[in-house]
Design an enzyme around this catalytic site. Structure first.
Site, PDB file in Angstrom:
ATOM      1  N   LYS A   1       0.864  -1.188   0.000  1.00  0.00           N
ATOM      2  CA  LYS A   1       0.000   0.000   0.000  1.00  0.00           C
ATOM      3  C   LYS A   1       0.889   1.222   0.000  1.00  0.00           C
ATOM      4  O   LYS A   1       2.025   1.177   0.496  1.00  0.00           O
ATOM      5  CB  LYS A   1      -0.882   0.001   1.251  1.00  0.00           C
ATOM      6  CG  LYS A   1      -2.154   0.797   1.095  1.00  0.00           C
ATOM      7  CD  LYS A   1      -3.242  -0.024   0.415  1.00  0.00           C
ATOM      8  CE  LYS A   1      -4.506   0.771   0.217  1.00  0.00           C
ATOM      9  NZ  LYS A   1      -5.609  -0.089  -0.235  1.00  0.00           N
TER      10      LYS A   1
ATOM     11  N   GLY B   1     -21.103   0.989  -3.225  1.00  0.00           N
ATOM     12  CA  GLY B   1     -22.492   0.902  -2.759  1.00  0.00           C
ATOM     13  C   GLY B   1     -23.522   1.165  -3.843  1.00  0.00           C
ATOM     14  O   GLY B   1     -24.555   0.465  -3.914  1.00  0.00           O
TER      15      GLY B   1
HETATM   16  P1  NAD Z   1     -16.732   6.377  -3.512  1.00  0.00           P
HETATM   17  O1  NAD Z   1     -15.986   7.617  -3.218  1.00  0.00           O
HETATM   18  O2  NAD Z   1     -17.109   6.053  -4.914  1.00  0.00           O
HETATM   19  O3  NAD Z   1     -18.105   6.361  -2.674  1.00  0.00           O
HETATM   20  C1  NAD Z   1     -18.148   6.581  -1.302  1.00  0.00           C
HETATM   21  C2  NAD Z   1     -19.596   6.816  -0.900  1.00  0.00           C
HETATM   22  O4  NAD Z   1     -19.649   6.969   0.520  1.00  0.00           O
HETATM   23  C3  NAD Z   1     -20.198   8.090  -1.482  1.00  0.00           C
HETATM   24  O5  NAD Z   1     -21.543   7.840  -1.840  1.00  0.00           O
HETATM   25  C4  NAD Z   1     -20.142   9.059  -0.310  1.00  0.00           C
HETATM   26  O6  NAD Z   1     -21.167  10.055  -0.370  1.00  0.00           O
HETATM   27  C5  NAD Z   1     -20.406   8.118   0.830  1.00  0.00           C
HETATM   28  N1  NAD Z   1     -20.000   8.677   2.123  1.00  0.00           N
HETATM   29  C6  NAD Z   1     -18.936   9.456   2.412  1.00  0.00           C
HETATM   30  N2  NAD Z   1     -18.961   9.810   3.700  1.00  0.00           N
HETATM   31  C7  NAD Z   1     -20.057   9.209   4.237  1.00  0.00           C
HETATM   32  C8  NAD Z   1     -20.637   9.192   5.517  1.00  0.00           C
HETATM   33  N3  NAD Z   1     -20.121   9.893   6.529  1.00  0.00           N
HETATM   34  N4  NAD Z   1     -21.759   8.458   5.690  1.00  0.00           N
HETATM   35  C9  NAD Z   1     -22.320   7.779   4.677  1.00  0.00           C
HETATM   36  N5  NAD Z   1     -21.829   7.762   3.446  1.00  0.00           N
HETATM   37  C10 NAD Z   1     -20.713   8.478   3.228  1.00  0.00           C
HETATM   38  O7  NAD Z   1     -15.860   5.216  -2.851  1.00  0.00           O
HETATM   39  P2  NAD Z   1     -15.936   3.649  -3.150  1.00  0.00           P
HETATM   40  O8  NAD Z   1     -14.931   3.318  -4.177  1.00  0.00           O
HETATM   41  O9  NAD Z   1     -17.352   3.259  -3.338  1.00  0.00           O
HETATM   42  O10 NAD Z   1     -15.373   3.062  -1.779  1.00  0.00           O
HETATM   43  C11 NAD Z   1     -16.204   2.871  -0.643  1.00  0.00           C
HETATM   44  C12 NAD Z   1     -15.545   1.896   0.281  1.00  0.00           C
HETATM   45  O11 NAD Z   1     -15.314   0.672  -0.422  1.00  0.00           O
HETATM   46  C13 NAD Z   1     -14.171   2.321   0.839  1.00  0.00           C
HETATM   47  O12 NAD Z   1     -14.024   1.797   2.134  1.00  0.00           O
HETATM   48  C14 NAD Z   1     -13.214   1.624  -0.097  1.00  0.00           C
HETATM   49  O13 NAD Z   1     -11.946   1.409   0.525  1.00  0.00           O
HETATM   50  C15 NAD Z   1     -13.942   0.324  -0.316  1.00  0.00           C
HETATM   51  N6  NAD Z   1     -13.474  -0.391  -1.502  1.00  0.00           N
HETATM   52  C16 NAD Z   1     -13.673   0.117  -2.748  1.00  0.00           C
HETATM   53  C17 NAD Z   1     -13.177  -0.579  -3.833  1.00  0.00           C
HETATM   54  C18 NAD Z   1     -13.378  -0.085  -5.228  1.00  0.00           C
HETATM   55  O14 NAD Z   1     -12.954  -0.782  -6.150  1.00  0.00           O
HETATM   56  N7  NAD Z   1     -14.043   1.028  -5.438  1.00  0.00           N
HETATM   57  C19 NAD Z   1     -12.465  -1.792  -3.649  1.00  0.00           C
HETATM   58  C20 NAD Z   1     -12.293  -2.299  -2.361  1.00  0.00           C
HETATM   59  C21 NAD Z   1     -12.812  -1.579  -1.290  1.00  0.00           C
END
Ligand code: NAD
Length: 402
Positions: A103, A214
């Site tokens: 990382k 999500g």
């Molecule tokens: P993203 O930035 O696309 O979406 C994040 C979402 O969370 C947004 O809708 C934002 O409004 C919401 N959010 C932010 N603060 C918040 C709060 N206080 N309460 C509720 N919602 C809130 O990010 P993502 O890529 O969807 O990643 C989300 C999670 O999934 C992270 O923990 C990330 O590490 C994990 N993840 C993502 C991937 C990937 O490929 N995108 C892979 C592995 C893990």
């Protein structure tokens, strides 16, 4: 436990103890193989020179090149990067892909930099990591606040698309990478659904986060006739017990900037959303949202962790006692790194696979990983997080070159 690296080491030790794996293995995996700190000078738009601190932690490469994202955030610190690198080693092992864990990060607030400054800083990180990263050594990817745009700068600075994954398609990216985390999570859920006793009538889903993980997961649920009854973004959530129209909600968010005040739904706080009665709860936003404080009030039948680290270890124990199954992040969201591996593989071979080919391979990997975790859960009568760590440790023990 507030230090994430201490939590990661505790999880390793706890899993090894259950499965009777040697202390030596845990000791080896409790110390990252290499840690590099760099200082990157950037001439800002106002003429000042600012020096930024950046990191790369190469946790383990017994199973293949180090693999893991680069995080841009003002709170990035070496212990956080160590923990995230350790979890990547576990995740690539659970997913069964021939890669290790690493990382990286840079400590700064990306909102305070112009696009030009961001590009200079990103290219500066690559120059500073010369000899440390490489297609057969260590392959970075996006993480918090880094996107395909940054990955394209990194590949260009290094001079090879195979150095980094999560690139735009036109820069050597893979089909299906954008949807991989949610799609992979859904394959895991489908594989475990009857084992988690989520009968069709229990098919209600609550999701925290409406972004890449999500939002796409919500769309997939609706396509499979599951009712998404509540979903949120950083502004708060919306709730409708008969199910939300996700397409219409997406349109509402793009015009108003948030999911709140969606016609026909009730506004709900992010805290209350987590405590709704439902079949499946999917934290897909932030770390540590379910803690010792709110865990006793969680009413979901099962939890699928699309976010990284949404539960604290204390919350884990409370939910286990309540009989709520938790599908851990290192299994549930491993579709992302799996398609990242496919991207690297395509780049190394000079190939470009169709979306269907990528999806077929992703499904096989996710079903195999979910079944392997479930087998360990049954064998050791434990929860799925410990089972996933046991699986990873077994695979790492096989590859141990010490
Ligand atoms: P993203 O930035 O696309 O979406 C994040 C979402 O969370 C947004 O809708 C934002 O409004 C919401 N959010 C932010 N603060 C918040 C709060 N206080 N309460 C509720 N919602 C809130 O990010 P993502 O890529 O969807 O990643 C989300 C999670 O999934 C992270 O923990 C990330 O590490 C994990 N993840 C993502 C991937 C990937 O490929 N995108 C892979 C592995 C893990």
């Amino acid at each position: 436990m507030t230090n994430p690296f201490e939590s990661a080491k505790y999880q390793l030790r706890r899993a090894a103890d259950i499965a009777g794996l040697p202390d030596e293995l845990v000791n080896l995996l409790s110390a990252p193989m290499r840690e590099v700190t760099v200082h990157i000078p950037v001439r800002l738009d106002n003429g000042e020179l600012h020096i930024y601190e950046g990191y790369r932690v190469q946790h383990n490469n017994w199973r293949g090149p180090y693999k893991g994202g680069i995080r841009y955030h003002q709170n990035v610190n070496i212990d956080e990067v160590r923990a995230l690198a350790t979890w990547m080693t576990m995740k690539t092992a659970v997913a069964g892909i021939p890669m290790g864990g690493g990382k990286g990060g840079i400590t700064f607030n990306p909102k305070e930099l112009s696009v030009r400054e961001l590009e200079v800083l990103t290219r500066g990180w690559v120059k500073a990591m010369s000899g440390v990263i490489g297609p057969e050594i260590d392959v970075p990817a996006p993480d918090v606040n880094t996107t395909p745009r940054e990955m394209a700068w990194i590949a260009d600075e290094f001079g090879s698309p195979a150095l980094v994954t999560g690139k735009p398609i036109e820069n050597g990216g893979s089909e299906g990478r954008g949807t991989a985390t949610a799609t992979g999570g859904f394959y895991v859920f489908e594989t475990l659904r009857d084992k988690l006793f989520l009968e069709p009538e229990m098919g209600t889903v609550v999701i925290q986060g409406f972004g890449n993980a999500g939002g796409i997961f919500a769309e997939i649920c609706v396509r499979h006739e599951l009712k998404v009854i509540a979903i949120s973004d950083s502004s708060g959530g919306v709730y409708n017990p008969v199910g939300l129209d996700i397409e219409a909600l997406k349109a509402h968010k793009s015009t108003t900037g948030s999911v709140q005040n969606f016609p026909g739904a009730e506004n709900i706080t992010n805290e209350a959303l987590l405590e709704l009665e439902c079949g499946l709860l999917v934290p897909a936003a932030l770390e540590a949202v379910i803690t010792v404080e709110n865990a006793p009030r969680i009413k979901a039948k099962a939890i699928l962790e699309l976010a990284n680290g949404p539960l604290t270890p204390e919350a884990d124990d409370i939910l286990f006692e309540k009989g709520i199954e938790v599908v851990p992040d290192i299994l549930a969201n491993s579709g992302g790194v799996t398609v990242s591996y496919f991207e690297w593989d395509q780049n190394m071979k000079g190939e470009h696979w169709t979306e269907n080919e990528v999806d077929d391979k992703l499904k096989v990997a996710m079903v195999d990983a979910a079944m392997a975790v479930w087998e360990r859960k049954e064998k050791y009568t434990t929860d799925m997080r410990r089972a996933a760590f046991i699986l990873a440790l077994e695979r790492l023990a096989e590859a141990n070159q010490v």
